[in-house]
Scaffold this active site. Structure first.
Site, mmCIF file in Angstrom:
data_model
loop_
_atom_site.group_PDB
_atom_site.id
_atom_site.type_symbol
_atom_site.label_atom_id
_atom_site.label_comp_id
_atom_site.label_asym_id
_atom_site.label_seq_id
_atom_site.Cartn_x
_atom_site.Cartn_y
_atom_site.Cartn_z
ATOM 1 N N TYR A 166 -1.995 -5.429 16.485
ATOM 2 C CA TYR A 166 -2.146 -4.856 15.155
ATOM 3 C C TYR A 166 -2.941 -3.547 15.206
ATOM 4 O O TYR A 166 -3.409 -3.104 16.252
ATOM 5 C CB TYR A 166 -2.799 -5.885 14.223
ATOM 6 N N SER A 167 -3.148 -2.985 14.017
ATOM 7 C CA SER A 167 -3.636 -1.607 13.934
ATOM 8 C C SER A 167 -5.032 -1.390 14.522
ATOM 9 O O SER A 167 -5.824 -2.324 14.629
ATOM 10 C CB SER A 167 -3.640 -1.156 12.478
ATOM 11 N N ASN B 290 5.343 0.998 10.975
ATOM 12 C CA ASN B 290 4.403 1.014 9.862
ATOM 13 C C ASN B 290 3.163 1.839 10.207
ATOM 14 O O ASN B 290 3.326 3.042 10.472
ATOM 15 C CB ASN B 290 4.143 -0.374 9.245
ATOM 16 N N ASP B 291 1.979 1.291 10.213
ATOM 17 C CA ASP B 291 0.764 2.119 10.206
ATOM 18 C C ASP B 291 0.673 3.142 11.359
ATOM 19 O O ASP B 291 0.964 2.804 12.508
ATOM 20 C CB ASP B 291 -0.483 1.230 10.363
ATOM 21 N N ARG C 123 -9.352 -7.298 10.764
ATOM 22 C CA ARG C 123 -8.511 -6.436 11.603
ATOM 23 C C ARG C 123 -8.715 -4.950 11.328
ATOM 24 O O ARG C 123 -9.424 -4.562 10.441
ATOM 25 C CB ARG C 123 -7.035 -6.788 11.392
ATOM 26 N N ASP C 124 -8.007 -4.155 12.129
ATOM 27 C CA ASP C 124 -7.869 -2.700 11.982
ATOM 28 C C ASP C 124 -9.166 -1.936 12.284
ATOM 29 O O ASP C 124 -9.685 -1.187 11.438
ATOM 30 C CB ASP C 124 -7.359 -2.335 10.569
ATOM 31 N N GLU D 265 -7.625 -3.651 4.069
ATOM 32 C CA GLU D 265 -7.047 -3.307 5.371
ATOM 33 C C GLU D 265 -7.357 -1.851 5.725
ATOM 34 O O GLU D 265 -7.661 -1.034 4.859
ATOM 35 C CB GLU D 265 -5.524 -3.484 5.328
ATOM 36 N N LEU E 261 11.425 -0.928 13.084
ATOM 37 C CA LEU E 261 10.485 -0.723 11.972
ATOM 38 C C LEU E 261 9.209 -0.028 12.425
ATOM 39 O O LEU E 261 8.623 -0.405 13.439
ATOM 40 C CB LEU E 261 10.126 -2.085 11.350
ATOM 41 N N GLN F 104 2.352 1.392 14.622
ATOM 42 C CA GLN F 104 2.843 0.019 14.572
ATOM 43 C C GLN F 104 4.362 0.082 14.635
ATOM 44 O O GLN F 104 4.999 0.744 13.812
ATOM 45 C CB GLN F 104 2.394 -0.645 13.269
HETATM 46 C C1 FRU Z 1 -1.277 -2.649 7.268
HETATM 47 C C2 FRU Z 1 -1.266 -3.821 8.238
HETATM 48 C C3 FRU Z 1 -2.572 -3.907 8.999
HETATM 49 C C4 FRU Z 1 -2.151 -4.624 10.250
HETATM 50 C C5 FRU Z 1 -0.778 -4.041 10.489
HETATM 51 C C6 FRU Z 1 0.206 -4.982 11.117
HETATM 52 O O1 FRU Z 1 -0.001 -2.225 6.942
HETATM 53 O O2 FRU Z 1 -1.008 -5.014 7.569
HETATM 54 O O3 FRU Z 1 -3.620 -4.549 8.327
HETATM 55 O O4 FRU Z 1 -3.014 -4.377 11.307
HETATM 56 O O5 FRU Z 1 -0.297 -3.633 9.241
HETATM 57 O O6 FRU Z 1 1.404 -4.325 11.393
#
Ligand code: FRU
Length: 467
Positions: free
Chosen positions: A100-101, A40-41, A159-160, A218, A38, A57
């Site tokens: 995380y991001s 993601n970000d 986060r992020d 986020e 998977l 991610q």
């Molecule tokens: C956004 C998020 C971020 C987090 C990350 C975790 O999609 O939820 O806030 O850091 O993905 O994978």
């Protein structure tokens, strides 16, 4: 060096999974997607010492949101990307539930990552640490550990970090949730990336005239473009409207005037950044020639994602194309990065009625269409774009129950630039005034059937695979 228990598992997952993913007709040929597992970000997007770096991610071990690592690609031209050593794995106490991001900065020639160490407790609840990692001679990253603990007045959802340099100081925007469960963006400042001072909240639910606007914000990103400062964010829990903010989690922006000294951001209304079915957690960087570039995750964290058919082939999700940003009257414009034009081959043109248009191969395509009449662009009966009297509606069959769902663009559409890659569509409206990004899963070969009495002018190319 401590030995990693995750790394051998990741290696095996990639060796087994990548051949399967690459054989999938839905796997993109010029967008970035995970080798397996998977994605993601986008994280840590930066132009550093002559190359672009894009981290992401990544759960290499499966198609669920677990084991979040930072994968890493680099590219000289934004077209051809190469794999780099995996950058971060969740193996410390302070990031054990996921790296995380976050973002990347050039700290006096050292490529430095700022990310969130996420920690979930067995008894429920969570905390978060903002952490640093610095690139080593092998191209991997050495973690330097947490530099920011949970600030007082916020839940474990902090986060992020997006970090940038301005007049000899480092600044950070950070997504947060306050104790009243309202989403916020925090601003912090540092001299050295290690010691940070919280300056305050610069935007969020209940601030700046916004009213209730979600329980968690986020992935913030703040940058100046022309005379305006933009704050991109992903406000979770924003109320759905008839034609806007229809995804489970939207991606949005504010524009206004930012004062780093006073830690204030005077802004207007919340705008949706992309009106399609899949777009989330975008991040921007500057190219060496001063362009503000954006890349987003072509996914949304919702229930529907887990029904995507690529999961059976061991992979899920992809990035959007890289986009160039510009601003007009406080609005953000997004256009495909100009480098993509180098992929064009096999040009076609058509002028006439929709009903007389040829069927268009949509596996890897750039299509420009101008029209004012009644037109329908049907993507294999799974995604249909209705374009009537300059109004746009994008319908897609739900993977959950087969029902048609709609997304809208609120403006008068005159000209569309449509990019297709295997199982994705990005529709750029009026030279970037709007975008609709969506995944769809056609039986291949993917085709567009045009119909309608409206007159259209079209120009299109196939795009040469480059991944
Ligand atoms: C956004 C998020 C971020 C987090 C990350 C975790 O999609 O939820 O806030 O850091 O993905 O994978």
């Amino acid at each position: 060096m401590t030995s990693s228990t995750l790394l051998p598992k990741i290696l095996l997952a990639v060796l087994k999974g990548q051949p399967k993913a690459l054989q999938d007709s839905h796997y993109p040929v010029w967008h970035l997607a995970p080798a397996t597992g998977l994605l993601n970000d986008p994280n840590g997007f930066i132009h550093f010492q002559g190359r672009f770096h894009l981290f992401y991610q990544w759960n290499p071990l499966g198609c669920q949101h677990n084991h979040k690592c930072w994968g890493h690609w680099s590219s000289a031209d934004l077209l051809h990307w190469q794999h780099e050593p995996i950058a971060l794995m969740p193996e410390e106490e302070y990031d054990r539930s996921g790296c995380y991001s976050g973002s990347a900065v050039d700290n006096q020639g050292e490529l430095t990552l700022c990310y969130t160490g996420n920690v979930k407790f067995a008894e429920g609840g969570r905390t978060a640490w903002q952490c640093l990692a610095v690139q080593n001679a092998e191209g991997g990253f050495d973690k330097s550990g947490p530099v920011i603990a949970l600030p007082e007045g916020y839940t474990g959802h902090v986060r992020d970090p997006k970090v940038w340099r301005h007049e000899n100081q480092w600044y950070m925007v950070l997504g947060a949730q306050d104790l009243a469960l309202r989403g916020k963006v925090l601003l912090l400042r540092s001299d050295d990336l290690h010691h940070w001072q919280l300056l305050g909240e610069i935007a969020g639910s209940g601030l700046g005239g916004l009213g209730e606007s979600g329980y968690m914000w986020e992935c913030p990103d703040l940058f100046t473009l022309g005379a305006e400062t933009f704050l991109i964010c992903c406000p979770q829990g924003v109320a759905r409207e008839a034609r806007r903010f229809l995804n489970t989690h939207p991606s949005a922006y504010l524009s206004g005037t930012f004062s780093p000294e006073q830690a204030t951001f005077e802004h207007g209304a919340l705008h949706e950044l992309d009106a399609g079915f899949e777009f989330y957690a975008p991040q921007t960087t500057l190219s060496s020639d001063g362009r503000r570039l954006l890349v987003g995750w072509m996914g949304v964290p919702d229930g529907e994602e887990m029904r995507q058919p690529t999961i059976a082939q061991g992979w899920i999700h992809q990035m959007t194309c890289v986009r160039e940003l510009s601003s007009r009257d406080g609005k953000l414009y997004q256009q495909p990065v100009r480098e993509l034009q180098a992929l064009r081959e096999d040009e076609h043109r058509f002028a006439g009625r929709g009903d007389d248009a040829p069927v268009i191969d949509a596996r890897s395509l750039e299509l420009w269409v101008e029209s004012e009449g009644e037109l329908t662009l049907n993507f294999g009966n799974t995604l249909i774009l209705h374009w009537h009297k300059n109004q746009l509606r994008l319908d897609r069959r739900s993977l959950e129950n087969g029902e048609w769902l709609s997304r809208y663009w609120e403006g008068e559409a005159r000209v569309l630039q449509i990019l297709c890659d295997s199982s994705s569509v990005e529709i750029f409206i009026n030279e970037g005034a709007g975008v609709m990004s969506s995944r769809y899963f056609p039986s291949h070969p993917a085709q567009i059937t045009v119909s309608g009495s409206g007159e259209l002018r079209a120009q299109y190319w196939s795009l040469r695979p480059c991944m």
